[in-house]
Design an enzyme around this catalytic site. Sequence first.
Site, PDB file in Angstrom:
ATOM      1  N   ALA A   1      -9.358   1.644   9.487  1.00 52.42           N
ATOM      2  CA  ALA A   1      -8.819   1.112  10.826  1.00 52.42           C
ATOM      3  C   ALA A   1      -9.216   1.715  11.889  1.00 52.42           C
ATOM      4  O   ALA A   1     -10.146   1.267  12.770  1.00 52.42           O
ATOM      5  CB  ALA A   1      -7.344   1.224  10.727  1.00 52.42           C
TER       6      ALA A   1
ATOM      7  N   LYS B   1       0.786  -1.251   0.014  1.00 53.74           N
ATOM      8  CA  LYS B   1      -0.142   0.034  -0.069  1.00 53.74           C
ATOM      9  C   LYS B   1       0.893   1.316  -0.028  1.00 53.74           C
ATOM     10  O   LYS B   1       1.490   1.545   1.044  1.00 53.74           O
ATOM     11  CB  LYS B   1      -1.059  -0.120   1.185  1.00 53.74           C
ATOM     12  CG  LYS B   1      -1.680   1.172   1.257  1.00 53.74           C
ATOM     13  CD  LYS B   1      -2.496   1.441   2.660  1.00 53.74           C
ATOM     14  CE  LYS B   1      -3.040   2.904   2.834  1.00 53.74           C
ATOM     15  NZ  LYS B   1      -3.714   3.212   3.965  1.00 53.74           N
TER      16      LYS B   1
ATOM     17  N   ALA C   1      -9.639   5.583   4.011  1.00 50.68           N
ATOM     18  CA  ALA C   1      -9.388   6.798   4.859  1.00 50.68           C
ATOM     19  C   ALA C   1     -10.822   7.601   4.953  1.00 50.68           C
ATOM     20  O   ALA C   1     -11.502   7.809   3.981  1.00 50.68           O
ATOM     21  CB  ALA C   1      -8.354   7.414   4.610  1.00 50.68           C
ATOM     22  N   GLY C   2     -11.159   8.101   6.022  1.00 52.79           N
ATOM     23  CA  GLY C   2     -12.051   8.873   6.265  1.00 52.79           C
ATOM     24  C   GLY C   2     -13.663   8.148   6.792  1.00 52.79           C
ATOM     25  O   GLY C   2     -14.597   8.742   7.336  1.00 52.79           O
TER      26      GLY C   2
ATOM     27  N   GLY D   1      -8.197   8.976   9.883  1.00 48.02           N
ATOM     28  CA  GLY D   1      -8.644   9.114  11.101  1.00 48.02           C
ATOM     29  C   GLY D   1      -9.672  10.206  11.290  1.00 48.02           C
ATOM     30  O   GLY D   1      -9.795  10.438  12.610  1.00 48.02           O
TER      31      GLY D   1
END
Lengths: 66, 251
Positions: free
Chosen positions: B205, B96, B183-184, B157
């Site tokens: 995550a 990644k 993300a987000g 995050g």
Amino acid sequence: MKVTINGSARELPHGTTVAQAVRILTSATTGVAVAVNDEVVTRGTWETTALSDSDRVEVLTAVQGG
Amino acid sequence: MDDLIIAGEKFSSRLIMGTGGAPSLEVLDRALVASGTRLTTVAMRRLDPAARGSVLDVLRRRDIKVLPNTAGCFTAGDAVLTARLAREALGTDWVKLEVIADERTLLPDPIETFDAAERLVADGFTVLPYIGDDPALARRLEQAGCAAVMPLGAPIGSGLGIRNPHSIELIVEAAGVPVILDAGIGTASDAALAMELGCDAVLLATAVTRAQRPDLMAAAMKGAVEAGRLARLAGRIPRRRYAEASSPVGP
């Protein structure tokens, strides 16, 4: 000779190999990778690669992230 | 659920998990199991001799494929070296690719990312680049040989969800490789929306690892990704300005 391992200065005997430098930090040989002066040293050559004065050694492993 | 296929490899889950932010490996383990993920990211850092246990042990025990990232890299050179170290340590040529522009926004740097992607593809890597929601850049990275593109929904995050669904749709429409919303994501409806927009998978995550109950949120994300995928495949009804009766009209 002086080398830097993961940011810490260390005094090591001349002829110290990458394999010996790694063993200072860990007994693990899998899941670990080494770069000397920003070049990857493949595991197969750890035993035969001698460090030189002022070398920067980075020993990395996987951690939680991403 | 139909398989996710990246670079010819099949995954039975369309939820890709990250491992960052979990308070312990035990909490992470339970969340990963609840998520059903088959592909999970790790970061590469200096070995800490005092560290107990390894995220790699958790992934190995659960037979989850490891996807190293280049998080923390600011230049293409750093990212290429980190990818090569990850390949050496983990025995995978998947990466990644993440090259950030600054620490405040953690937004991806498109110039450095593209430069690194070209070098890594030439070096035989299977490259999954993290990018802004930019359809033009996504197309260029696909042309450069990347195995997927991973546009953000919002900053890492932030939990702000998908700020520009239209851009994500444009990326999906044009893409010949999997599009992974990365993300987000804040909660389950964000993940479902990503899939409804046509993304092939979702990577998250923080939304799980920093939830009050990570394993419960992981299960929610699993359900949301599956629901969103099914809804996409089913084909939603068009939006209308006025009502359309679903019962017969008249006597």
